[in-house]
Design an enzyme around this catalytic site. Structure first.
Site, PDB file in Angstrom:
ATOM      1  N   HIS A 135       0.816  -1.221   0.000  1.00  0.00           N
ATOM      2  CA  HIS A 135       0.000   0.000   0.000  1.00  0.00           C
ATOM      3  C   HIS A 135       0.849   1.270   0.000  1.00  0.00           C
ATOM      4  CE1 HIS A 135      -3.633  -2.268   0.361  1.00  0.00           C
ATOM      5  NE2 HIS A 135      -3.372  -2.725   1.580  1.00  0.00           N
ATOM      6  N   ASP A 150      -4.695 -12.840   3.469  1.00  0.00           N
ATOM      7  CA  ASP A 150      -5.908 -12.333   4.110  1.00  0.00           C
ATOM      8  C   ASP A 150      -7.158 -12.650   3.297  1.00  0.00           C
ATOM      9  OD1 ASP A 150      -5.009 -10.668   2.123  1.00  0.00           O
ATOM     10  OD2 ASP A 150      -5.015  -8.842   3.319  1.00  0.00           O
ATOM     11  N   ASP A 164      -3.180 -10.319  -2.616  1.00  0.00           N
ATOM     12  CA  ASP A 164      -3.707  -9.887  -1.329  1.00  0.00           C
ATOM     13  C   ASP A 164      -5.198  -9.544  -1.493  1.00  0.00           C
ATOM     14  OD1 ASP A 164      -2.376  -8.640   1.424  1.00  0.00           O
ATOM     15  OD2 ASP A 164      -4.217  -7.604   0.831  1.00  0.00           O
ATOM     16  N   HIS A 180      -6.594  -6.979  -0.542  1.00  0.00           N
ATOM     17  CA  HIS A 180      -6.700  -5.546  -0.785  1.00  0.00           C
ATOM     18  C   HIS A 180      -5.861  -5.144  -1.996  1.00  0.00           C
ATOM     19  CE1 HIS A 180      -7.264  -6.353   3.549  1.00  0.00           C
ATOM     20  NE2 HIS A 180      -8.303  -5.540   3.382  1.00  0.00           N
TER      21      HIS A 180
END
Length: 584
Positions: A395, A518, A429, A431
């Site tokens: 990120h 995740d 991931d 995200h």
């Protein structure tokens, strides 16, 4: 100090320069070699179908790109053998162990490729075949060197028959079985010899000559010449083929635990690393590797200098056990950051829940060191390498941190590897990988691909849409696959297959995989139901790309299952990367 790396083409500028130096070494060390044979090496690399071999160039290279030795290997995956075209140290580096290091690397590589062995030519050590005493001494020294590895001329054949009756120094065909105690059947040897003669020497040898040599391989199995320079078979014949290139260098951030935010609900905790290590260690496929120290310029290559300077300063000025969180964001005036460092956090952050503390910068820097160390292991020939790090990084953008990420570990490593060829980044991931999207959005040499929860409901919310495809030269080289909040594994797998087709079409030299776990059932930051067997399937599909793959750890916060899921993923990844089987 040098590393040995391999490449298959001269597309990247660093590879073109290495190839130029290789050709210089050939001219210096092999003055009798025809200029056209030297000039055709780029063609051998770029056109495997024409030459019916996949040619692989290995260079021993210093940190500044100086080539001190090289080897050119031809691989036939159908007949399962490798043929060594050339191996040499540079003139100024002769006697420095480079030739031995290169040959040992070739043996490891041939084993990974599933070869029966390596074949190559050596000039004869028989005075009846070599009339020049000086050349004869050189030939003997060379054959003595290879005998150390168990490689010896194949006996009882007509291979060393001169093409022209008056030729001097006709070569032996030498065979190295890589320490594998498997006999070589005559029928297999004849196919291999025909392939060598027709593909490499068809312009010199008549069909009748080739038939005569091939038919002379009658011993079944093939017999090697008795030891001539040693009393017994050396231990090196087996010991140097360790299979280490099948093992996965595991580079763990040895300073991750200093970044321990104890606030309730902060899920990016040190226990994540321990949970993964507990499950991976018994597998036996990993090789613990100590992270090296790398210059800060590698971080500055992908992150804004003002952001780095701020982050280092604010962390250094904080008291131990104190964290600050961004709470003021520069919507109206982004050109004039506030003087107070704590307030300025929002100027560089994308959320309100990623803290800054005294140790964040130290731990983040070491995570980058781990990713770069693993990247160097990929360059050194390992097919897989794993940077097990926290804090994560995907990120972190050019000038912003967030999502528990401060420096983009994977992006730094991708940029580092991009000197040697095009890079594909695959982010799985839950995200969106907004960091690498922003960093590489205008570049065509790095393909960024992300599968993630749709930004309408999933962090970081503002990016990861399907229509974000790059800009300028980078148009078409960013691909997002946003997926629903509720999903079954079959849909995910179909989407992954589409993403993998994009990666194959791009034809990268290396893959950087942002491994987020995740997506697992029960993860507090996700909504998807993946289980252990699903992660094994994911790993197998990605490993089957056949690319040298650097895995960098990102998310994954359900610690009860985190290690099990990581274990299953790597079992699948290894199986996909090494379909020929064998032990790690």
């Amino acid at each position: 100090m040098f590393i040995i790396r391999r490449f298959f083409d001269e597309v990247a500028p660093r590879n073109r320069e290495a190839l130029r130096q290789v050709q210089t070494i050939l001219r210096e060390q092999f003055p009798a070699l025809k200029p056209e044979d030297i000039d055709k090496i780029p063609e051998l690399l770029r056109n495997p179908l024409k030459h019916r071999f996949r040619s692989i160039l290995y260079v021993a290279e210093g940190s500044r790109g100086t080539v001190t030795g090289f080897a050119l290997l031809s691989h036939d995956p159908e007949l399962h053998f490798a043929y060594l075209d050339y191996i040499s140290a540079a003139k100024a580096a002769t006697g420095g162990g480079i030739g031995g290091a290169l040959y040992e690397r070739l043996r490891e590589e041939a084993l990974v490729l599933g070869c029966r062995g390596i074949f190559f030519e050596c000039l004869p050590d028989d005075p009846a075949l070599c009339r020049d005493p000086e050349i004869l001494a050189q030939n003997r020294a060379r054959l003595k060197f290879y005998e150390k590895y168990g490689a010896r001329p194949i006996a009882g054949t007509a291979y060393e028959t001169p093409v022209k009756p008056d030729d001097d120094n006709p070569p032996y065909l030498v065979f190295d079985n890589l320490g594998q105690e498997r006999p070589l059947p005559a029928v297999e040897a004849r196919r291999i010899v025909r392939a060598i003669l027709e593909r490499r020497y068809g312009h010199l040898c008549t069909p009748a000559y080739i038939d005569m040599v091939v038919d002379s391989f009658r011993d079944d199995p093939v017999v090697l010449r008795p030891l001539r320079y040693r009393r017994k078979a050396p231990a090196a014949a087996k010991a140097t083929v360790s299979g280490r290139l099948r093992r996965i260098p595991l580079v763990v951030n040895d300073q991750h635990s200093i970044h321990h935010v104890r606030e309730r609900g902060y899920v990016e905790a040190p226990v994540r690393i321990d949970a993964i290590l507990k499950e991976l260690t018994p597998l036996g496929m990993f090789e613990r590797t100590t992270p090296a120290d790398y210059p800060e310029r590698h971080i500055r290559a992908v992150h804004d200098g003002a952001y780095l300077d701020y982050f280092k300063k604010v962390c250094a000025n904080l008291a131990v056990n104190r964290s600050i969180y961004p709470y003021v964001f520069p919507i109206r005036n982004q050109a004039r950051p506030p003087k107070e460092l704590a307030v300025r956090a929002g100027y560089y952050c994308i959320d309100t829940f990623t803290p800054i503390n005294r140790n964040a910068q130290l731990a983040a820097t070491r995570a980058v060191d781990c990713a770069l160390t693993a990247a160097d292991r990929i360059l050194a020939g390992h097919r897989l390498a794993y940077a097990l790090v926290r804090p994560p990084g995907h990120h972190a953008e050019v000038r912003a941190f967030g999502g528990f990420c401060y420096y983009n570990n994977a992006a730094v490593a991708a940029h580092y590897l991009s000197r040697f060829g095009p890079i594909a980044m695959l982010d799985i991931d839950y995200h969106h990988g907004n960091g690498q999207q922003v960093i590489f959005y205008g570049r065509k040499d790095v393909l960024t691909v992300s599968l993630h929860g749709h930004p309408s409901f999933a962090y970081p919310y503002f990016s990861g849409f399907e229509d974000e495809k790059g800009e300028g030269e980078g148009i078409g080289f960013n691909r997002n696959y946003p997926l629903p909040e509720t999903i079954d594994f079959d849909l995910y797998l179909k989407t992954l297959d589409k993403a993998l087709r994009k990666i194959r079409a791009f034809q990268p030299s290396y893959l950087v995989l942002c491994l987020g776990l995740d997506t697992a059932k029960g993860d507090p930051t996700g909504t998807w139901p993946f289980k252990g067997k699903d992660f094994e399937t994911l790993g197998r599909r990605i490993g089957a790309l056949g690319l040298p793959t650097l895995v960098v750890q990102e998310g994954g916060y359900y610690t009860r299952q985190l290690g099990v899921n990581a274990r299953n993923f790597f079992v699948g990844l290894w199986a996909g990367a090494f379909p020929e089987g064998g032990n790690p």
